[in-house]
Design a protein around this motif. Structure first.
Motif, short mmCIF file in Angstrom:
data_model
loop_
_atom_site.label_atom_id
_atom_site.label_comp_id
_atom_site.label_asym_id
_atom_site.label_seq_id
_atom_site.Cartn_x
_atom_site.Cartn_y
_atom_site.Cartn_z
N ASP A 1 0.84 -1.19 0.00
CA ASP A 1 0.00 0.00 0.00
C ASP A 1 0.88 1.24 0.00
N GLY A 2 0.83 1.95 -1.11
CA GLY A 2 1.61 3.17 -1.20
C GLY A 2 0.73 4.38 -1.50
N CYS A 3 -0.58 4.21 -1.39
CA CYS A 3 -1.45 5.37 -1.65
C CYS A 3 -1.99 5.87 -0.33
N ASP A 4 -1.73 7.13 -0.08
CA ASP A 4 -1.94 7.62 1.27
C ASP A 4 -3.10 8.58 1.36
N ASN A 5 -4.31 8.04 1.44
CA ASN A 5 -5.45 8.89 1.81
C ASN A 5 -6.44 8.04 2.60
N PHE A 6 -7.26 8.71 3.38
CA PHE A 6 -8.13 8.00 4.32
C PHE A 6 -9.09 7.01 3.67
N PRO A 7 -9.81 7.43 2.63
CA PRO A 7 -10.79 6.48 2.07
C PRO A 7 -10.13 5.19 1.62
N THR A 8 -9.02 5.27 0.88
CA THR A 8 -8.41 4.02 0.40
C THR A 8 -7.74 3.27 1.54
N ARG A 9 -7.21 3.98 2.53
CA ARG A 9 -6.54 3.28 3.63
C ARG A 9 -7.52 2.34 4.35
N TYR A 10 -8.73 2.82 4.59
CA TYR A 10 -9.72 1.95 5.25
C TYR A 10 -10.21 0.86 4.30
N LEU A 11 -10.37 1.21 3.04
CA LEU A 11 -10.85 0.21 2.07
C LEU A 11 -9.82 -0.91 1.91
N VAL A 12 -8.55 -0.53 1.77
CA VAL A 12 -7.48 -1.51 1.62
C VAL A 12 -7.44 -2.41 2.85
#
Ligand SMILES: [Zn+2]
Length: 388
Positions: free
Chosen positions: A247-258
Motif C-alpha cells: 500500500d503506497g497510496c496515502d489517503n483515508f478512504p483508500t486506507r480503510y478500504l485496503v
C-alpha cells in the motif's frame, strides 16, 4: 582394523534412531513441528523432494547444518534417496550435539513410489541462475526461495513515490508477477521522486510506464496492469489471488478500504506513507497482528482529519521507505526474519533517526475483533471532498 562398508553402516544404524516412511508421513500430516533435511546432492533435490524440506547435501552437512537448524534440541528428520546417507548424516549430527535427530528409512525413492506428496521445484534456466546468483548464495533464499519469489504475486497500490522503488527492486529480485493499480498519468512533478518513470513518458499512463521499465529490467516478471482507482466496487476483483499487497497510496478512504478488504481476504499488507521529511512503515498481517482499524476504528470527523491535499516531500524520502516496504515483502514471501507485524517503524530524515512503536491488536476491533460489526466495505469516498 579394517572395517567394511557394511560394518560402518551397522554401527551407524545402532547409534541412531530411524523412522519408517508411513510414520513420518503421519507425523507430517499431523503438523508436527520438525525440520526435514534432505541430505542428497543439490541436483537430486532439484528433481523433487518432500514438501518443506531444506537441502543440506551430506558433503556440506557439518558446515551448513547450524544455519539450517540452529537449535540443537529441535526435532530433525534427515532423509536421502535410500536411507544410507541420512543414517550416516544422523550419526554426524548426534556427534555435533543434536539431540533429537532421526533418519528416514527407506528414503525418497520409496516415498515417491508410494505416491506420498512430492514437490518438484521449478527448473531454473542458466540465465536465471546467473541473474539470481547472489540470491542462490544465501542459504535463506537459495533455489527454493528464488522459486518462491518467481511464483509469487504481489499487488502494488500506486505507481508513485513508494511504488517506484518497490516495483523496481521486487522486479529485480525476481518476484514473478507484479500487479499495478494506478489510474494516473505521469506528470512532470512526479519525476523528482518517482524514479521508475522518465521524462519522455510525461503524459503516459503510469501503469504503462512501469511495465516498460520493468520489462527492460527483468523479462522474468509479468506485469498485470489496472489503470483505475481502487474503489469499493472494484476492490474484490482487484484484490483476489495476491500473496501480498503493498500500500503506497496515502489517503483515508483508500486506507480503510485496503485494510477492510485485505483483512476479509486474509492478505498481508505492507503499508508505507511519507510526509515532508518523515515516513512510516508497518505490516498488517490479518488476524495475527493489529489491523488499521485496531488502531483507528473509524476515520476522524472530516473537519479534524489531516488535509488530503498534496503536501511537499523530500525527493529521496519515498525511496528509503519504499526500500523498507520491498524488504518486508521479500521476507514475507521467503518466510524469513522478523516481519514488522505489530510494529510501526518511523523515520525522520532531518534527524536521521528511526523509531519503533508497538502496535497491539484490539479484541474489540470492529473488523478483526471477537465480535466484528463491519462485514461490508464502507464508503468514505466523499471524505476528502468534505474535509478538503
Ligand atoms: Zn483489527
Amino acid at each position: 582394523m579394517i572395517r567394511s562398508f557394511q560394518d560402518v553402516m551397522a554401527d551407524a544404524r545402532r547409534a541412531i534412531r530411524e523412522v519408517p516412511l508411513d510414520a513420518l508421513k503421519q507425523r507430517l500430516d499431523a503438523g508436527e513441528a520438525l525440520t526435514l533435511v534432505d541430505v542428497r546432492e543439490a541436483e537430486e533435490f532439484r528433481a523433487g523432494h518432500l514438501p518443506h524440506a531444506v537441502n543440506v547435501p551430506r558433503g556440506f552437512l557439518e558446515a551448513r547444518i547450524e544455519q539450517a537448524v540452529p537449535d540443537r534440541d529441535a526435532p530433525v528428520v534427515l532423509y536421502c534417496q535410500g536411507g544410507t546417507r541420512s543414517a550416516l548424516a544422523a550419526r554426524t549430527l548426534a556427534e555435533m550435539g543434536y539431540t533429537r535427530v532421526e533418519s528416514a528409512n527407506p528414503g525418497f525413492a520409496q516415498w515417491k513410489d508410494r505416491q506420498y506428496p512430492v514437490v518438484v521445484p521449478r527448473a531454473m534456466s542458466d540465465a536465471q541462475r546467473a541473474r539470481y546468483a547472489r540470491h542462490l548464495l544465501l542459504p535463506e533464499v537459495g533455489e527454493a526461495g528464488q522459486a518462491k519469489l518467481l511464483d509469487a504475486r504481489v499487488l502494488l497500490l500506486g505507481a508513485g513515490g513508494l511504488g517506484s522503488p518497490v516495483a523496481l527492486y521486487l522486479a529485480a529480485a525476481g518476484v514473478g508477477t507484479l500487479g499495478l493499480v494506478d489510474g494516473d498519468t505521469v506528470d512532470a512533478s512526479n519525476l523528482q521522486r518517482q524514479v521508475i518513470h522518465t521524462t519522455d513518458r510525461v503524459g503516459a499512463r503510469k501503469v504503462d510506464s512501469v511495465e516498460q521499465t520493468l520489462r527492460a529490467l527483468n523479462p522474468d516478471v509479468r506485469v498485470v496492469k489496472h489503470c483505475e482507482r481502487l474503489t469499493r466496487d472494484n476492490v474484490d476483483r482487484l484484490f483476489d489471488g495476491w500473496d501480498v499487497i503493498v500500500d503506497g497510496c496515502d489517503n483515508f478512504p483508500t486506507r480503510y478500504l485496503v485494510n477492510d478488504a485485505a483483512v476479509m481476504k486474509r492478505i498481508p499488507v505492507v503499508h508505507g506513507s511519507v510526509f515532508r521529511f518523515e515516513g512510516q512503515v508497518t505490516v498488517f498481517a490479518p488476524y495475527e497482528g493489529p489491523c488499521y482499524r485496531c488502531l483507528y476504528p473509524q476515520p476522524p470527523p472530516a473537519h479534524l482529519a489531516p488535509s488530503c491535499h498534496e503536501a511537499g516531500v523530500l525527493g529521496v524520502l519515498p525511496g528509503t521507505l519504499g526500500m523498507l516496504q520491498a524488504t518486508e515483502v521479500l521476507k514475507i514471501l521467503l518466510g524469513v526474519g522478523d516481519r514488522l507485524v505489530g510494529r510501526l517503524l518511523t523515520y525522520d530524515a532531518l534527524a536521521m533517526k528511526f523509531r519503533e512503536l508497538r502496535l497491539r491488536r484490539d479484541p474489540a476491533c470492529p473488523l478483526c475483533g471477537e465480535h466484528p460489526t463491519i462485514t461490508d466495505y464502507v464508503d468514505y469516498e466523499g471524505f476528502c471532498a468534505a474535509g478538503g
